[in-house]
Enzyme design. Structure first.
Site, PDB file in Angstrom:
ATOM      1  N   SER A 144       0.855  -1.184   0.000  1.00  0.00           N
ATOM      2  CA  SER A 144       0.000   0.000   0.000  1.00  0.00           C
ATOM      3  C   SER A 144       0.885   1.226   0.000  1.00  0.00           C
ATOM      4  O   SER A 144       2.029   1.196   0.476  1.00  0.00           O
ATOM      5  CB  SER A 144      -0.886   0.015   1.254  1.00  0.00           C
ATOM      6  OG  SER A 144      -1.562   1.253   1.392  1.00  0.00           O
ATOM      7  N   TYR A 157      -2.647  -0.874  10.357  1.00  0.00           N
ATOM      8  CA  TYR A 157      -2.551  -1.114   8.917  1.00  0.00           C
ATOM      9  C   TYR A 157      -1.193  -0.651   8.385  1.00  0.00           C
ATOM     10  O   TYR A 157      -0.519  -1.374   7.642  1.00  0.00           O
ATOM     11  CB  TYR A 157      -3.682  -0.378   8.210  1.00  0.00           C
ATOM     12  CG  TYR A 157      -3.725  -0.568   6.710  1.00  0.00           C
ATOM     13  CD1 TYR A 157      -4.274  -1.713   6.152  1.00  0.00           C
ATOM     14  CD2 TYR A 157      -3.225   0.408   5.846  1.00  0.00           C
ATOM     15  CE1 TYR A 157      -4.318  -1.896   4.777  1.00  0.00           C
ATOM     16  CE2 TYR A 157      -3.269   0.238   4.469  1.00  0.00           C
ATOM     17  CZ  TYR A 157      -3.812  -0.907   3.939  1.00  0.00           C
ATOM     18  OH  TYR A 157      -3.856  -1.078   2.577  1.00  0.00           O
TER      19      TYR A 157
END
Length: 253
Positions: A144, A157
């Protein structure tokens, strides 16, 4: 015209929806022989069945990537089906929920690490063992933009994705001399069902998720980036984190 993955035995995790499903459909059109997996067994079997109905080679297997035994069985099933494992797209993961660092608890933090980081570690271990036996292969991990740039209120995350890029680069360096290439693709906001649910749950205006291009990415666009990294067109590329963000830098003020 030659197909990018013609005849290559290709494993995709997290293939029941979103980027993984788009990758399954794209890789099938590019000639891959597919083993699709997801924790949602019914969902991933439906994707495989649809591809088979179109004449493509696709099998499916319910897999929880947090279980090393599940991952070992998945890689073994791929080799049993196709005789080898040429390409792996380790895409399974869980998305973020905005939360202050002060509110993160151990169970939440460990869950993100288990799925997004340790799950990919198990996948790479078993994939690389097979690739060493057969003389090479290629791996792409879904990371990401949040694994490269500071992002507030995303501690679990972000930690998992920073770690994922780290193990991708470390493994790529270790196995480069063995004809195994390992890279990561780093999307930002992507227009998946999960993202649309997140936007609705959080009451966010969709345009707040847009980058400089004025829109979110599509699952197919991220799948295309993964396809290139897996293909022979990227034959001298390893240890990289390819940003697919529509121009977003991810930098915070």
């Amino acid at each position: 015209m030659a197909k990018e993955l013609d005849g290559k035995a290709t494993l995709i995790t997290g293939a029941a929806a979103g980027i993984g499903k788009a990758a399954a459909e794209l890789f099938a059109r590019e000639g891959a022989r597919l083993m699709l997996s997801d924790v949602n067994g019914d969902g991933v079997e439906a994707v495989a069945a649809d591809l088979r109905s179109q004449g493509f080679e696709a099998q499916a297997m319910a897999t929880d990537v947090t279980s090393e035994a599940d991952v070992a069985a998945l890689v073994a099933a791929t080799v049993k089906a196709y005789g080898r494992l040429d390409c792996a797209f380790n895409n399974a993961g869980i998305g973020h929920t905005p939360l202050s660092l002060l509110d993160v608890d151990a169970a939440m933090f460990n869950r993100y690490l288990a799925v997004n980081l340790t799950g990919v570690l198990w996948c790479m271990q078993h994939e690389i063992r097979q690739m060493l036996q057969q003389g090479g292969g290629t791996i792409v991990n879904t990371a990401s933009l949040a694994g490269l740039a500071a992002t507030p209120r995303m501690i679990p995350y972000t930690a998992s994705k920073f770690g994922l890029i780290g193990i991708t680069r470390s493994a790529a360096s270790e196995f480069a001399s063995k004809s195994i290439r390992i890279n990561a693709v780093c999307p930002t906001s992507t227009d998946t069902e999960g993202m649309r649910d997140f936007i609705a749950d959080q009451g966010i205006a969709p345009d707040r998720m847009f980058g400089p291009m004025g829109r979110m990415g599509t699952p197919l666009e991220i799948a295309e980036a993964a396809l290139w990294l897996l293909s022979d067109r990227a034959s001298f590329i390893t240890g990289q984190a390819l940003v697919a963000s529509g121009g977003s830098s991810g930098q915070t003020a």
